[in-house]
Design an enzyme around this catalytic site. Structure first.
Site, PDB file in Angstrom:
ATOM      1  N   HIS A 155       0.841  -1.203   0.000  1.00  0.00           N
ATOM      2  CA  HIS A 155       0.000   0.000   0.000  1.00  0.00           C
ATOM      3  C   HIS A 155       0.870   1.244   0.000  1.00  0.00           C
ATOM      4  O   HIS A 155       1.951   1.261   0.574  1.00  0.00           O
ATOM      5  CB  HIS A 155      -0.963   0.009   1.189  1.00  0.00           C
ATOM      6  CG  HIS A 155      -0.324   0.085   2.545  1.00  0.00           C
ATOM      7  ND1 HIS A 155      -0.067   1.293   3.186  1.00  0.00           N
ATOM      8  CD2 HIS A 155       0.102  -0.875   3.398  1.00  0.00           C
ATOM      9  CE1 HIS A 155       0.478   1.060   4.371  1.00  0.00           C
ATOM     10  NE2 HIS A 155       0.605  -0.246   4.519  1.00  0.00           N
ATOM     11  N   ASP A 180      -0.368   4.450   0.879  1.00  0.00           N
ATOM     12  CA  ASP A 180      -0.762   5.502   1.818  1.00  0.00           C
ATOM     13  C   ASP A 180       0.034   5.377   3.117  1.00  0.00           C
ATOM     14  O   ASP A 180       0.670   4.343   3.381  1.00  0.00           O
ATOM     15  CB  ASP A 180      -2.255   5.435   2.125  1.00  0.00           C
ATOM     16  CG  ASP A 180      -2.643   4.193   2.937  1.00  0.00           C
ATOM     17  OD1 ASP A 180      -2.194   3.084   2.563  1.00  0.00           O
ATOM     18  OD2 ASP A 180      -3.379   4.324   3.927  1.00  0.00           O
ATOM     19  N   ASP A 185       6.314   2.139   6.112  1.00  0.00           N
ATOM     20  CA  ASP A 185       5.031   1.442   6.125  1.00  0.00           C
ATOM     21  C   ASP A 185       4.081   2.202   5.204  1.00  0.00           C
ATOM     22  O   ASP A 185       3.429   3.148   5.619  1.00  0.00           O
ATOM     23  CB  ASP A 185       4.496   1.402   7.556  1.00  0.00           C
ATOM     24  CG  ASP A 185       3.166   0.690   7.686  1.00  0.00           C
ATOM     25  OD1 ASP A 185       2.749   0.014   6.740  1.00  0.00           O
ATOM     26  OD2 ASP A 185       2.523   0.851   8.747  1.00  0.00           O
ATOM     27  N   GLU A 243      -4.865   1.599   3.040  1.00  0.00           N
ATOM     28  CA  GLU A 243      -4.716   0.452   3.938  1.00  0.00           C
ATOM     29  C   GLU A 243      -4.719   0.888   5.392  1.00  0.00           C
ATOM     30  O   GLU A 243      -5.252   0.195   6.262  1.00  0.00           O
ATOM     31  CB  GLU A 243      -3.420  -0.299   3.610  1.00  0.00           C
ATOM     32  CG  GLU A 243      -3.255  -1.626   4.345  1.00  0.00           C
ATOM     33  CD  GLU A 243      -2.538  -1.522   5.694  1.00  0.00           C
ATOM     34  OE1 GLU A 243      -2.462  -2.526   6.420  1.00  0.00           O
ATOM     35  OE2 GLU A 243      -2.056  -0.416   6.026  1.00  0.00           O
ATOM     36  N   GLU A 244      -4.133   2.041   5.660  1.00  0.00           N
ATOM     37  CA  GLU A 244      -3.965   2.489   7.038  1.00  0.00           C
ATOM     38  C   GLU A 244      -5.278   2.861   7.716  1.00  0.00           C
ATOM     39  O   GLU A 244      -5.326   3.002   8.938  1.00  0.00           O
ATOM     40  CB  GLU A 244      -2.999   3.674   7.097  1.00  0.00           C
ATOM     41  CG  GLU A 244      -1.566   3.353   6.692  1.00  0.00           C
ATOM     42  CD  GLU A 244      -0.839   2.459   7.686  1.00  0.00           C
ATOM     43  OE1 GLU A 244      -1.462   2.074   8.693  1.00  0.00           O
ATOM     44  OE2 GLU A 244       0.336   2.152   7.452  1.00  0.00           O
ATOM     45  N   ASP A 269       4.529  -6.112   3.706  1.00  0.00           N
ATOM     46  CA  ASP A 269       4.083  -5.060   4.624  1.00  0.00           C
ATOM     47  C   ASP A 269       4.417  -5.405   6.073  1.00  0.00           C
ATOM     48  O   ASP A 269       3.817  -4.860   6.999  1.00  0.00           O
ATOM     49  CB  ASP A 269       2.572  -4.846   4.454  1.00  0.00           C
ATOM     50  CG  ASP A 269       2.052  -3.596   5.126  1.00  0.00           C
ATOM     51  OD1 ASP A 269       2.869  -2.699   5.424  1.00  0.00           O
ATOM     52  OD2 ASP A 269       0.830  -3.512   5.358  1.00  0.00           O
ATOM     53  N   HIS A 309       4.449   4.388  12.273  1.00  0.00           N
ATOM     54  CA  HIS A 309       3.410   5.344  12.688  1.00  0.00           C
ATOM     55  C   HIS A 309       3.916   6.423  13.634  1.00  0.00           C
ATOM     56  O   HIS A 309       3.142   6.980  14.412  1.00  0.00           O
ATOM     57  CB  HIS A 309       2.213   4.625  13.341  1.00  0.00           C
ATOM     58  CG  HIS A 309       1.469   3.736  12.416  1.00  0.00           C
ATOM     59  ND1 HIS A 309       0.196   3.265  12.689  1.00  0.00           N
ATOM     60  CD2 HIS A 309       1.798   3.199  11.207  1.00  0.00           C
ATOM     61  CE1 HIS A 309      -0.213   2.494  11.692  1.00  0.00           C
ATOM     62  NE2 HIS A 309       0.745   2.439  10.787  1.00  0.00           N
TER      63      HIS A 309
END
Length: 408
Positions: A78, A80, A141, A175-176, A198, A379
């Site tokens: 992903h 995003d 990520d 995805e997040e 991922d 994150h």
């Protein structure tokens, strides 16, 4: 392989933060900037049938170079980044020959990436680390996964002596925020199975994940002048606190590990008349997962009996444990495990304490375990990724393609 680092650095420089409050797909307009760039790059390196649909889902094909039919496999990542922390103006720092000590990310705010706190750093002494500047997340990520997949496809194109079957590549938005594959066309993708790239540290290979739900507890109180409130006022904030006190105090993310499930309160607001809080529910075990949802309803019922019908609980299932869909086709795990061993990596097979697009894809008919992308501390501002781990992820993807061609 020489394009891996500059490719990754270029991707993370583009802000692709997703937005859970948006109703569009992608959820933010800025995701299109990287998506369109990826489409051009996939075509440039020589992939075929490169496409992007109206929702930002990207697909491409590397044709087979075998003279026999073998399964079509896919690799998915992903593009995003999380809404939990800013991904704007990412300015990575490259730490060559890491000495094993503290890394000052931002001197002004005394933001330090230290092995005393982040013990995983110790295993990367002597390697090249890519970190943040202490003010943003990095975006490994999952832009590390995106860069690794593209670099692996480029390597296979440049080395046609490596034999492989048909390979499909897929990149997704959002995805997040849990919507990464909601509009993914599994039939169009056309793979027999796939791997999301991922995961976190080098060697991770995952085919179990949490069963997951999101919940909102809404409380309607009654506001009365505090001097005359006895037996009249119902303070919604106080009821919210009482509700939370009836939940198991140690079943929270910061006190659990491995297969242990949890409740996670991630938002709360209120006044006397209105209060609400949001939480996520996670458990690998299906029965315990259902019991956790039942507990919220039971607490609500208990307090409604005490105060009247002032509490409502909304629970929405998000994704399920993909283990039940992977075990019948366990050879796809064995191929990835052998691939890692052949390039000198010790596989780390463990449950994911989180979610993955692969869990939803597995229930959509595309078995899809997860392999490492190499990053740590996702994150947030302490995120980093060793370049050597990214290189090994590329090698793993290439070897999986090669082994699949040999096995069938």
């Amino acid at each position: 392989m020489e394009n891996l680092l500059p490719r990754f650095l270029e991707y993370v420089s583009i802000d692709t933060q997703s937005d859970p409050n948006s109703k569009t797909t992608p959820s933010t307009e800025k995701q299109w900037k990287l998506a369109k760039k990826l489409v051009l790059e996939l075509s440039k390196i020589g992939l075929e049938k490169v496409s992007i649909d109206e929702n930002g889902y990207i697909m491409a094909t590397l044709p087979s170079n075998l003279n026999k039919e073998v399964p079509t496999i896919g690799f998915i990542a992903h593009y995003d980044t999380t809404p939990d922390y800013t991904g704007a103006n990412v300015k990575p720092q490259i730490i060559e020959n890491y000495d094993g000590g503290d890394i000052v990310l931002d001197k002004a705010s005394n933001t330090v990436l230290s092995p005393d706190y982040f013990e995983d750093l110790k295993q990367y002494e002597g390697q090249t680390l890519i970190t943040t500047n202490g003010k943003t997340l990095l975006g490994a990520d999952d832009k590390a996964g995106v860069a690794e997949i593209i670099t692996a496809m480029e390597f296979l194109i440049q080395n046609p002596e490596i034999k492989h079957g048909k390979i499909r590549v897929g990149f997704t938005p959002d995805e997040e925020i849990g919507r990464g594959v909601h509009k993914f066309d599994v039939k169009k993708f056309g793979a027999d199975w796939a791997y999301t790239v991922d995961g976190s540290q080098i060697g991770e290979l995952e085919y179990e994940n949490f069963n997951a739900a999101g919940a909102k507890v809404i409380i309607k109180g009654k506001s009365v002048h505090p001097g005359y409130a006895k037996n009249k006022m119902i303070n919604a904030i106080g009821v919210a606190n009482e509700f939370l006190s009836l939940m198991p105090p140690r079943e929270v993310p910061e006190m659990t590990e491995g297969n242990e499930g949890f409740f996670h309160i991630h938002g709360i607001k209120g006044d006397i008349e209105n209060a609400e809080f949001e939480l996520i529910i996670r458990d690998h075990d299906e029965e315990q997962f259902q019991a956790r949802k039942g507990l919220l309803r039971a607490i609500s019922e208990k307090l409604n009996n005490k105060y009247g019908a002032i509490i409502s609980v909304e629970i929405n299932d998000q994704y399920r444990n993909m283990k039940e869909k992977i075990e019948p086709v366990f050879h796809i795990i064995e191929i990835a495990e052998v691939a890692m061993l052949k390039i000198g990596i010790e596989p780390i097979i463990k449950p994911i304490r989180g979610g993955t697009d692969g869990s939803q894809l597995s229930f959509m008919g595309l078995p899809c375990p997860n392999i490492f992308a190499g990053g740590h501390n996702f994150h947030g501002k302490y995120e980093y990724v060793p370049l050597e781990s990214m290189q090994k992820a590329v090698e793993t993807i290439v070897k999986i393609c090669e082994l699949t061609g040999e096995k069938f």
